[in-house]
Design a protein around this motif. Sequence first.
Motif, short mmCIF file in Angstrom:
data_model
loop_
_atom_site.label_atom_id
_atom_site.label_comp_id
_atom_site.label_asym_id
_atom_site.label_seq_id
_atom_site.Cartn_x
_atom_site.Cartn_y
_atom_site.Cartn_z
N TYR A 1 0.82 -1.23 0.00
CA TYR A 1 0.00 0.00 0.00
C TYR A 1 0.84 1.27 0.00
CZ TYR A 1 -3.92 3.09 0.89
OH TYR A 1 -4.86 4.08 0.78
N ASP A 2 2.02 1.21 0.58
CA ASP A 2 2.85 2.41 0.71
C ASP A 2 4.00 2.49 -0.29
OD1 ASP A 2 1.41 3.65 2.77
OD2 ASP A 2 2.33 2.32 4.25
N ILE A 3 3.98 1.66 -1.31
CA ILE A 3 4.96 1.79 -2.39
C ILE A 3 4.73 3.16 -3.04
CG2 ILE A 3 5.70 0.91 -4.65
CD1 ILE A 3 4.66 -1.86 -3.72
N PRO A 4 5.77 3.97 -3.20
CA PRO A 4 5.57 5.29 -3.84
C PRO A 4 4.92 5.21 -5.21
CG PRO A 4 7.69 5.24 -2.73
CD PRO A 4 7.13 3.83 -2.65
N PHE A 5 5.25 4.21 -6.00
CA PHE A 5 4.61 4.05 -7.31
C PHE A 5 3.11 3.81 -7.16
CE2 PHE A 5 8.91 2.47 -8.91
CZ PHE A 5 9.19 3.64 -9.61
N GLU A 6 2.70 3.07 -6.14
CA GLU A 6 1.27 2.82 -5.91
C GLU A 6 0.58 4.08 -5.40
OE1 GLU A 6 -0.68 0.42 -6.80
OE2 GLU A 6 0.97 -0.76 -7.61
N LYS A 7 1.24 4.83 -4.56
CA LYS A 7 0.66 6.09 -4.09
C LYS A 7 0.40 7.03 -5.26
CE LYS A 7 2.51 6.26 0.61
NZ LYS A 7 3.37 7.03 1.53
N ALA A 8 1.37 7.12 -6.17
CA ALA A 8 1.21 7.97 -7.35
C ALA A 8 0.08 7.47 -8.25
CB ALA A 8 2.51 8.04 -8.14
N ALA A 9 -0.05 6.15 -8.38
CA ALA A 9 -1.12 5.58 -9.21
C ALA A 9 -2.48 5.85 -8.58
CB ALA A 9 -0.89 4.09 -9.41
N ARG A 10 -2.57 5.79 -7.26
CA ARG A 10 -3.85 6.11 -6.60
C ARG A 10 -4.22 7.58 -6.81
NH1 ARG A 10 -1.71 2.61 -2.78
NH2 ARG A 10 -1.17 4.30 -1.34
N LEU A 11 -3.25 8.45 -6.77
CA LEU A 11 -3.52 9.86 -7.04
C LEU A 11 -3.99 10.05 -8.49
CD1 LEU A 11 -0.58 11.70 -5.24
CD2 LEU A 11 -3.01 11.76 -4.63
N ALA A 12 -3.39 9.31 -9.41
CA ALA A 12 -3.76 9.42 -10.83
C ALA A 12 -5.20 9.00 -11.08
CB ALA A 12 -2.81 8.57 -11.67
N GLU A 13 -5.76 8.17 -10.21
CA GLU A 13 -7.15 7.74 -10.37
C GLU A 13 -8.11 8.92 -10.41
OE1 GLU A 13 -8.10 5.04 -7.22
OE2 GLU A 13 -6.48 3.64 -7.74
N GLN A 14 -7.74 10.01 -9.75
CA GLN A 14 -8.60 11.19 -9.65
C GLN A 14 -8.32 12.24 -10.73
OE1 GLN A 14 -10.98 10.95 -7.39
NE2 GLN A 14 -10.07 9.03 -6.72
N ASP A 15 -7.27 12.03 -11.52
CA ASP A 15 -6.82 13.03 -12.48
C ASP A 15 -7.47 12.81 -13.84
OD1 ASP A 15 -5.53 14.83 -14.12
OD2 ASP A 15 -3.51 14.19 -13.57
N PRO A 16 -8.41 13.67 -14.24
CA PRO A 16 -9.09 13.48 -15.53
C PRO A 16 -8.13 13.60 -16.73
CG PRO A 16 -9.71 15.57 -14.55
CD PRO A 16 -8.89 14.84 -13.52
N ARG A 17 -6.95 14.18 -16.54
CA ARG A 17 -5.99 14.32 -17.63
C ARG A 17 -5.10 13.10 -17.80
NH1 ARG A 17 -3.02 19.13 -15.35
NH2 ARG A 17 -3.58 17.90 -13.54
N GLU A 18 -5.19 12.15 -16.89
CA GLU A 18 -4.32 10.97 -16.93
C GLU A 18 -4.41 10.21 -18.25
OE1 GLU A 18 -1.35 8.54 -15.87
OE2 GLU A 18 -2.04 10.21 -14.63
N LEU A 19 -5.57 10.21 -18.85
CA LEU A 19 -5.77 9.44 -20.08
C LEU A 19 -5.58 10.26 -21.34
CD1 LEU A 19 -8.76 7.19 -18.98
CD2 LEU A 19 -6.31 6.73 -18.84
#
Length: 108
Positions: free
Chosen positions: A84-102
């Motif tokens: 849960y605390d892998i920095p890459f996973e934290k960044a991916a969870r933040l990206a879930e909310q970013d409408p520009r990610e795609l």
Amino acid sequence: METLHCRIRENSWVARLAARKMGSRSIAIVFGRVIYLHGVSREAFLANVRWVRHEVRHVRQYREHGFLPFLWRYVIDWLRFGYYDIPFEKAARLAEQDPRELDGVEIT
């Protein structure tokens, strides 16, 4: 903007192994620019925009860091911090909310 090309592979044996390890019925796991699925159809995965953004963030991370350096850091951080605390996973969870990610992403 450069296009980010991603591919999806359904019914993946490697995703099935990851699902067992994680204790999950359905899972997506990324290696390079391929999103491997187990327990979920391509259509159901693509309908879940947050999940797609999460996995696309991992594709971007592979591109930014390189295939082997990303995997190495991911595994080391998993051992150090827990999944849960892998920095890459934290960044991916933040990206879930970013409408520009795609933006600029092509999934085949």
